[in-house]
Design a protein around this motif. Structure first.
Motif, PDB file in Angstrom:
ATOM      1  N   LEU A 233       0.936  -1.288   0.190  1.00 46.78           N
ATOM      2  CA  LEU A 233      -0.135  -0.003  -0.096  1.00 46.78           C
ATOM      3  C   LEU A 233       1.003   1.182  -0.063  1.00 46.78           C
ATOM      4  O   LEU A 233       0.534   2.350  -0.620  1.00 46.78           O
ATOM      5  N   GLU A 234       1.996   1.311   0.683  1.00 51.30           N
ATOM      6  CA  GLU A 234       2.987   2.398   0.750  1.00 51.30           C
ATOM      7  C   GLU A 234       3.599   2.919  -0.713  1.00 51.30           C
ATOM      8  O   GLU A 234       3.642   3.879  -1.315  1.00 51.30           O
ATOM      9  N   PRO A 318       3.419   2.361   8.280  1.00 52.24           N
ATOM     10  CA  PRO A 318       4.611   2.126   9.162  1.00 52.24           C
ATOM     11  C   PRO A 318       6.080   3.325   8.787  1.00 52.24           C
ATOM     12  O   PRO A 318       6.583   3.826   9.715  1.00 52.24           O
ATOM     13  N   SER A 319       6.204   3.457   7.502  1.00 46.96           N
ATOM     14  CA  SER A 319       7.554   4.331   7.158  1.00 46.96           C
ATOM     15  C   SER A 319       6.988   5.745   7.099  1.00 46.96           C
ATOM     16  O   SER A 319       8.199   6.438   7.668  1.00 46.96           O
ATOM     17  N   ILE A 324      -2.626   6.514   5.456  1.00 48.85           N
ATOM     18  CA  ILE A 324      -2.569   6.572   3.858  1.00 48.85           C
ATOM     19  C   ILE A 324      -3.704   5.514   3.416  1.00 48.85           C
ATOM     20  O   ILE A 324      -4.137   4.355   4.139  1.00 48.85           O
ATOM     21  N   GLY A 325      -4.174   5.837   2.016  1.00 44.03           N
ATOM     22  CA  GLY A 325      -5.439   4.991   1.709  1.00 44.03           C
ATOM     23  C   GLY A 325      -5.676   5.135   0.004  1.00 44.03           C
ATOM     24  O   GLY A 325      -4.944   6.050  -0.365  1.00 44.03           O
ATOM     25  N   MET A 326      -6.167   4.344  -0.456  1.00 47.02           N
ATOM     26  CA  MET A 326      -6.654   4.405  -1.663  1.00 47.02           C
ATOM     27  C   MET A 326      -8.365   4.281  -1.919  1.00 47.02           C
ATOM     28  O   MET A 326      -8.970   3.786  -0.791  1.00 47.02           O
ATOM     29  N   GLY A 327      -8.710   4.876  -2.930  1.00 49.31           N
ATOM     30  CA  GLY A 327     -10.108   4.730  -3.080  1.00 49.31           C
ATOM     31  C   GLY A 327     -10.512   5.322  -4.225  1.00 49.31           C
ATOM     32  O   GLY A 327      -9.878   6.196  -5.112  1.00 49.31           O
ATOM     33  N   TYR A 328     -11.738   5.126  -4.874  1.00 45.02           N
ATOM     34  CA  TYR A 328     -12.243   5.490  -5.972  1.00 45.02           C
ATOM     35  C   TYR A 328     -13.190   6.986  -5.856  1.00 45.02           C
ATOM     36  O   TYR A 328     -13.969   6.884  -4.650  1.00 45.02           O
ATOM     37  N   VAL A 329     -12.870   8.117  -6.415  1.00 49.09           N
ATOM     38  CA  VAL A 329     -13.529   9.245  -6.274  1.00 49.09           C
ATOM     39  C   VAL A 329     -14.059   9.713  -7.575  1.00 49.09           C
ATOM     40  O   VAL A 329     -13.447   9.353  -8.509  1.00 49.09           O
TER      41      VAL A 329
END
Lengths: 362, 126
Positions: A233-234, A318-319, A324-329
């Motif tokens: 994910l990072e 963690p870094s 943090i995230g992702m998503g459809y907008v």
């Protein structure tokens, strides 16, 4: 019934936290996600990802079949090269994402997600009207991902293949830990560099042990699926089932770069129209400005509280030490710097759209 | 795993230390292990009087979020401010430095509903 990998007894012996994932009893963490994450970013870690699926596609019609079912242009591959790709479906979504390995001009290996092995196999079989030879070698193949900046050094004593000179997305077959025909691939799902090593199940325990022995002085550690998720994910890498699925468009998901209209493939006409005319929603990465952690399925809102999308993946990084995230907008909210609000329980926490990856390697 | 005999426990994996009319509350060693690395302890109910089993806050780990349930009805009189900057204390020292709230006990008869260390260990299969 839940399946084990050849290494499950070792994970249990190491006291890993185990959980079912894609039908397999898999290690989630050994010493804690943050410590494991750090090991991969700074040194080297080993993931048992033997649950992944591998198909061999062989014969004169192999390339043609792959070209028809995948979005990327596999004709650009040469022997020893790998390509990221996806299987689009006929309804505008994604059946799976995958890696395509060119073994020879008419022999390929496809590496697919564990949860989709049967679905992918059935789909390719259905499209295989030329009698191309297909083998599902998933059950007899083990896969270790050895990831981190010290991976090449940690493994070099086990093989004559010059690991540090292997380019990203290339592979070599050779002797590894004294075992012939091991496939060493300079790929991974962490952004930390390293290798993915494919071999037959019977060698799993001896290879695991040899890798830990060889890597001991480099601080090598076992890493679970928990840290695999925070690491990917990072980097903004999509996870099938979260960020992409049977209903998400490859164009909306940001797969334009692996969707090549130089050939015909499943649903290419409608995807080309999307590319030319734009899509109503886009997958974006966002960082939390307010303190909080976005999670899968949380609502994404505008400043007035209107719902403009949903979080598909989220975590504390963690870094970077922030959410943090992702998503459809809605596409009008997809530009870098755009302010978003993530609904965390009863609160609207401020976030902003950022360019991927979240974590930039030095 | 350690479950001090001097504490009381709940099925939701909180521990309670009874100190006269007050109770000190946190989560058990088992709970912190299940949650993994704790990132935030979010308690915004200081000063409120809540019923037993009400949600008094949440604890966010890297991979998961979990509600915190009040073991005994009462007023939340103090929140462990140290956890704002060092939430990992809940992982490293769940029974001492990782305490979460101090409450004034409203109804002492509720104490009998809490589990002993032995009962809690049985519940989690230890």
């Amino acid at each position: 019934m839940i399946k084990n990998t050849s290494l499950t007894p070792i994970h249990i012996q190491l006291n890993a936290k185990m959980a079912p994932f894609a039908g397999y009893n898999m290690p989630i963490s050994y010493q804690g996600i943050n410590a494991e994450h750090e090991t991969v970013r700074q040194a080297v870690g080993v993931f048992d990802v033997s649950h992944m699926g591998e198909f061999i596609i062989k014969g004169p019609g192999a390339l043609d079949l792959i070209q028809r079912v995948t979005s990327n242009d596999a004709s650009l591959l040469t022997d020893g090269k790998i390509q990221y790709s996806c299987f689009p479906n006929e309804q505008g979504g994604i059946i799976d994402d995958l890696l395509v390995y060119r073994l020879t001009a008419d022999s390929y290996m496809l590496v697919v997600n564990a949860s989709n092995i049967e679905k992918d196999w059935n789909w390719i079989s259905l499209q295989n009207n030329q009698g191309v030879e297909m083998h599902n070698i998933s059950e007899k193949t083990s896969l270790l991902a050895i990831q981190g900046p010290k991976a090449a050094e940690a493994l070099q004593s086990l093989t004559d293949i010059n690991l540090k000179d292997m380019a990203y997305y290339t592979f070599k077959k050779g002797k590894f830990c004294g075992i012939d025909n091991v496939l060493i691939s300079a790929t991974g799902y962490t952004g930390a560099g390293g290798f993915e090593v494919y071999f037959e199940n019977e060698h799993a325990i001896s290879i695991w042990n040899a890798v830990f022995e060889s890597g001991a002085s480099f601080g090598i550690k076992p890493i679970g699926l928990g840290a695999r998720d925070t690491l990917r994910l990072e980097m903004g890498f999509c996870l099938y089932g979260n960020d992409i699925n049977d209903t998400t468009s490859p164009i909306a998901a940001g797969f334009g770069w692996i969707t090549k209209f130089t050939k015909e493939f499943t649903n290419h006409k409608s995807l080309l129209a999307q590319k030319e005319n734009g899509v109503p929603q886009k997958l974006v990465g966002f960082e939390m400005i307010d303190k909080g952690i976005p999670r899968h399925d949380y609502e994404i809102c505008d400043a007035s509280g209107n719902i403009i999308g949903k979080v598909t993946s989220g975590t504390q990084s963690p870094s970077l030490q922030k959410g943090i995230g992702m998503g459809y907008v809605s596409t009008s909210f997809s530009k870098s710097g755009t302010e978003l609000f993530i609904k965390v329980r009863d609160r609207f926490l401020k976030a902003q759209v950022v360019k991927l990856p979240f974590y930039k390697n030095s | 795993m350690n479950f001090p005999e001097t504490l009381k426990y709940t099925k939701d994996h909180e521990w309670v230390k009874i100190e006269g009319d007050q109770a000190l509350i946190g989560i058990t060693e088992f709970a912190q292990g299940e949650l993994g690395d704790i990132v935030y302890v979010d308690i915004s109910t200081e000063g409120e009087t809540l019923e037993k089993d009400a949600v008094f806050g949440t604890v966010e780990a890297v991979k998961t979020v979990s509600d915190l349930f009040l073991p005994l009805s009462g007023k939340i009189i103090e929140v462990n401010k140290e956890l704002d900057s060092n939430p990992e204390l809940v992982n490293s020292d769940p029974y001492v430095k990782g305490w979460m709230i101090k409450t004034s006990i409203q109804n002492k008869s509720e104490i009998d509903t809490l589990l002993t260390a032995a009962q809690y260990k049985e519940l989690i299969g230890h």
